[in-house]
Design a protein around this motif. Structure first.
Motif, mmCIF file in Angstrom:
data_model
loop_
_atom_site.group_PDB
_atom_site.id
_atom_site.type_symbol
_atom_site.label_atom_id
_atom_site.label_comp_id
_atom_site.label_asym_id
_atom_site.label_seq_id
_atom_site.Cartn_x
_atom_site.Cartn_y
_atom_site.Cartn_z
ATOM 1 N N ALA A 244 0.826 -1.203 0.000
ATOM 2 C CA ALA A 244 0.000 0.000 0.000
ATOM 3 C C ALA A 244 0.865 1.260 0.000
ATOM 4 C CB ALA A 244 -0.927 -0.001 1.208
ATOM 5 N N LEU A 245 1.945 1.254 0.774
ATOM 6 C CA LEU A 245 2.846 2.409 0.795
ATOM 7 C C LEU A 245 3.551 2.568 -0.549
ATOM 8 C CD1 LEU A 245 4.383 2.030 4.374
ATOM 9 C CD2 LEU A 245 2.611 3.633 3.630
ATOM 10 N N ASP A 246 3.961 1.467 -1.138
ATOM 11 C CA ASP A 246 4.585 1.534 -2.464
ATOM 12 C C ASP A 246 3.616 2.097 -3.502
ATOM 13 O OD1 ASP A 246 6.953 0.490 -1.490
ATOM 14 O OD2 ASP A 246 6.619 -1.529 -2.283
ATOM 15 N N THR B 107 -6.119 -0.031 14.665
ATOM 16 C CA THR B 107 -7.043 -0.133 15.796
ATOM 17 C C THR B 107 -6.233 -0.414 17.049
ATOM 18 O OG1 THR B 107 -8.653 -1.140 14.290
ATOM 19 C CG2 THR B 107 -9.183 -1.175 16.610
ATOM 20 N N ALA B 108 -5.997 0.617 17.858
ATOM 21 C CA ALA B 108 -5.338 0.515 19.168
ATOM 22 C C ALA B 108 -3.827 0.260 19.093
ATOM 23 C CB ALA B 108 -6.004 -0.537 20.051
ATOM 24 N N VAL B 109 -3.385 -0.683 18.264
ATOM 25 C CA VAL B 109 -1.949 -0.943 18.120
ATOM 26 C C VAL B 109 -1.405 0.086 17.120
ATOM 27 C CG1 VAL B 109 -0.176 -2.607 17.446
ATOM 28 C CG2 VAL B 109 -2.266 -3.397 18.587
ATOM 29 N N ASN B 110 -0.717 1.084 17.621
ATOM 30 C CA ASN B 110 -0.325 2.207 16.775
ATOM 31 C C ASN B 110 1.180 2.427 16.650
ATOM 32 O OD1 ASN B 110 -3.054 3.202 16.238
ATOM 33 N ND2 ASN B 110 -3.096 3.739 18.410
ATOM 34 N N LYS B 111 1.913 2.248 17.745
ATOM 35 C CA LYS B 111 3.319 2.635 17.748
ATOM 36 C C LYS B 111 4.142 1.972 16.643
ATOM 37 C CE LYS B 111 5.473 3.454 21.602
ATOM 38 N NZ LYS B 111 6.182 3.286 22.902
ATOM 39 N N PRO B 112 4.042 0.642 16.422
ATOM 40 C CA PRO B 112 4.850 0.053 15.346
ATOM 41 C C PRO B 112 4.569 0.681 13.987
ATOM 42 C CG PRO B 112 3.952 -1.661 16.761
ATOM 43 C CD PRO B 112 3.271 -0.391 17.150
ATOM 44 N N PHE B 113 3.301 1.030 13.736
ATOM 45 C CA PHE B 113 2.938 1.568 12.429
ATOM 46 C C PHE B 113 3.379 3.021 12.267
ATOM 47 C CE2 PHE B 113 0.057 -1.931 13.392
ATOM 48 C CZ PHE B 113 0.370 -2.758 12.315
ATOM 49 N N VAL B 114 3.387 3.756 13.353
ATOM 50 C CA VAL B 114 3.963 5.110 13.309
ATOM 51 C C VAL B 114 5.430 5.036 12.897
ATOM 52 C CG1 VAL B 114 4.628 7.096 14.725
ATOM 53 C CG2 VAL B 114 2.340 6.104 14.968
ATOM 54 N N HIS B 115 6.156 4.070 13.441
ATOM 55 C CA HIS B 115 7.573 3.911 13.108
ATOM 56 C C HIS B 115 7.752 3.390 11.688
ATOM 57 C CE1 HIS B 115 9.759 4.645 16.958
ATOM 58 N NE2 HIS B 115 8.525 4.532 17.433
ATOM 59 N N ILE B 116 6.898 2.463 11.268
ATOM 60 C CA ILE B 116 6.982 1.949 9.893
ATOM 61 C C ILE B 116 6.835 3.085 8.900
ATOM 62 C CG2 ILE B 116 5.766 0.549 8.169
ATOM 63 C CD1 ILE B 116 5.104 -1.398 10.533
ATOM 64 N N LEU B 117 5.824 3.926 9.089
ATOM 65 C CA LEU B 117 5.600 5.043 8.172
ATOM 66 C C LEU B 117 6.724 6.058 8.241
ATOM 67 C CD1 LEU B 117 2.816 3.713 7.894
ATOM 68 C CD2 LEU B 117 1.806 6.002 7.926
ATOM 69 N N HIS B 118 7.216 6.324 9.442
ATOM 70 C CA HIS B 118 8.313 7.290 9.586
ATOM 71 C C HIS B 118 9.530 6.851 8.777
ATOM 72 C CE1 HIS B 118 11.244 10.001 11.393
ATOM 73 N NE2 HIS B 118 11.995 8.933 11.630
ATOM 74 N N HIS B 119 9.940 5.598 8.945
ATOM 75 C CA HIS B 119 11.125 5.120 8.224
ATOM 76 C C HIS B 119 10.868 5.074 6.717
ATOM 77 C CE1 HIS B 119 13.737 4.225 11.588
ATOM 78 N NE2 HIS B 119 12.720 3.653 12.219
ATOM 79 N N TYR C 109 8.932 6.985 4.908
ATOM 80 C CA TYR C 109 8.945 8.315 4.303
ATOM 81 C C TYR C 109 10.304 9.000 4.434
ATOM 82 C CZ TYR C 109 3.946 7.748 3.763
ATOM 83 O OH TYR C 109 2.711 7.280 3.398
ATOM 84 N N GLN C 110 11.173 8.435 5.281
ATOM 85 C CA GLN C 110 12.553 8.911 5.343
ATOM 86 C C GLN C 110 13.426 8.235 4.289
ATOM 87 O OE1 GLN C 110 14.053 11.339 7.382
ATOM 88 N NE2 GLN C 110 11.921 11.845 7.869
ATOM 89 N N GLY C 111 12.822 7.400 3.464
ATOM 90 C CA GLY C 111 13.576 6.685 2.437
ATOM 91 C C GLY C 111 14.245 5.432 2.953
ATOM 92 N N GLU C 112 13.869 5.000 4.162
ATOM 93 C CA GLU C 112 14.485 3.824 4.792
ATOM 94 C C GLU C 112 13.521 2.642 4.679
ATOM 95 O OE1 GLU C 112 14.999 5.443 8.660
ATOM 96 O OE2 GLU C 112 16.624 6.793 8.053
ATOM 97 N N ARG C 113 13.236 2.259 3.437
ATOM 98 C CA ARG C 113 12.244 1.212 3.187
ATOM 99 C C ARG C 113 12.650 -0.108 3.828
ATOM 100 N NH1 ARG C 113 10.976 -2.717 -0.696
ATOM 101 N NH2 ARG C 113 8.750 -2.870 -1.253
ATOM 102 N N ASP C 114 13.925 -0.457 3.810
ATOM 103 C CA ASP C 114 14.374 -1.725 4.395
ATOM 104 C C ASP C 114 14.092 -1.773 5.895
ATOM 105 O OD1 ASP C 114 15.215 -2.565 1.934
ATOM 106 O OD2 ASP C 114 17.354 -2.196 2.289
ATOM 107 N N THR C 115 14.348 -0.660 6.583
ATOM 108 C CA THR C 115 14.058 -0.608 8.017
ATOM 109 C C THR C 115 12.563 -0.698 8.263
ATOM 110 O OG1 THR C 115 16.003 0.784 8.383
ATOM 111 C CG2 THR C 115 14.345 0.751 10.125
ATOM 112 N N SER C 116 11.794 -0.020 7.422
ATOM 113 C CA SER C 116 10.338 -0.087 7.514
ATOM 114 C C SER C 116 9.854 -1.532 7.375
ATOM 115 C CB SER C 116 9.727 0.794 6.419
ATOM 116 O OG SER C 116 8.329 0.794 6.486
ATOM 117 N N ILE C 117 10.420 -2.266 6.420
ATOM 118 C CA ILE C 117 10.027 -3.661 6.197
ATOM 119 C C ILE C 117 10.425 -4.531 7.386
ATOM 120 C CG2 ILE C 117 10.499 -5.705 4.782
ATOM 121 C CD1 ILE C 117 10.668 -3.837 2.364
#
Length: 305
Positions: free
Chosen positions: A203-205, A214-226, A228-236
């Motif tokens: 979806a991001l690609d 739903t309620a579990v948010n922190k991991p996804f905040v970090h996934i999106l942050h990395h 959009y910083q161009g750190e796709r491997d870290t996001s994965i």
């Protein structure tokens, strides 16, 4: 055709769960802890009530007060989008009118199931709904087993309805349709995904703008942050560690509702794990697996800081 700029909605925008007291009423203190916990985790907004809120089991008065409570707790820290979905457009209008006067930043309305493949009826429904002046309309294209709303219905409404600015896409398959919608609206329609979170990297690609957790948010905040910083491997790498949870909790909407109640209870946000009937059972086998997955999530959240 209306001239539109792109509506600014991006990031993690969770659906707010509904906690219940032992007497079966809405537990408003628990809602406050959930919303503040989400804000601390970095969410960009929230939607309430929607499917994960057990909205079909809420009375009209409960829907109204639930929204008012979330708006009060959020206190302008994040935008609050009010769920006004109802197959009766008059009832949806009343909920939308209340939401606007209560201070919601926009409204979410699902395409009624009975007309989801009928372009003319869909357009008539949303034209009537938007007789109420709305700051922003997000349409939910929800179909558990097929393509959902016709693409031309979405694009024509985007052209013709001024307040229609965002789409919450939850169809099967979601990925290709996401690309179709973004292209057909000249990239001016922010599109978000929710039930298809197990396909998040795809979806991001494909340039999804927001995700509805739903309620579990922190991991996804970090996934999106990395990401959009161009750190796709870290996001994965982070995303791959959420997959056991996503694969198991998303086996059925009722199992996911039970799961999030348990997660919120163990976080100290909810006073119990009650869900409102009717709902699928959550037995000792479910409970064992869910607790193991939550242990895994807690470890991941602690590492993310």
């Amino acid at each position: 055709m209306l001239r539109k700029t792109k509506y600014q909605l991006a990031g993690v925008v969770p659906i707010i769960n509904t906690p219940w007291t032992d007497k079966g009423t809405v537990d408003y203190p628990s809602i406050g802890r959930l919303v503040q916990g989400g804000i601390s985790d970095g969410i960009s907004g929230c939607i309430v009530p929607a499917v994960a809120s057990e909205v079909s089991k809420l009375s009209n008065d409960e829907r109204i007060r639930l929204l008012e409570e979330v708006i009060e707790v959020a206190d302008g820290q994040i935008p609050v989008i009010a769920g006004v979905s109802d197959p009766d457009v008059k009832r949806a209008q009343k909920l939308a009118d209340h939401a606007v006067h209560a201070g919601a930043d926009g409204v979410l309305c699902a395409v009624p199931t009975g007309i989801i493949h009928e372009k003319t009826l869909i357009k008539t429904f949303f034209t009537q709904l938007t007789q109420v002046e709305l700051p922003m309309l997000m349409i939910q294209d929800l179909s558990w087993g097929d393509y959902g709303t016709p693409l031309d219905a979405i694009t024509e409404m985007f052209q013709e309805i001024d307040s229609f600015r965002c789409l919450k896409l939850e169809t099967v398959p979601a990925g290709y349709k996401l690309s179709q919608v973004i292209k057909a609206t000249d990239r001016l329609m922010p599109v978000g995904v929710g039930w298809s979170l197990p396909q998040l990297i795809e979806a991001l690609d494909r340039d999804a703008n927001f995700i509805t957790t739903t309620a579990v948010n922190k991991p996804f905040v970090h996934i999106l942050h990395h990401y959009y910083q161009g750190e796709r491997d870290t996001s994965i790498e982070i995303f791959n560690r959420t997959l056991p949870y996503l694969a198991w909790a998303h086996q059925h909407i009722d199992i996911s509702i039970h799961f999030y109640k348990l997660y919120c209870h163990r976080k100290g946000w909810f006073t119990n794990t009650h869900a409102r009937e009717p709902i699928l059972p959550f037995d000792t086998h479910h409970l064992r697996i869910a607790n193991e997955i939550i242990d895994h999530l807690f470890a991941l959240e602690e590492e993310l800081g």
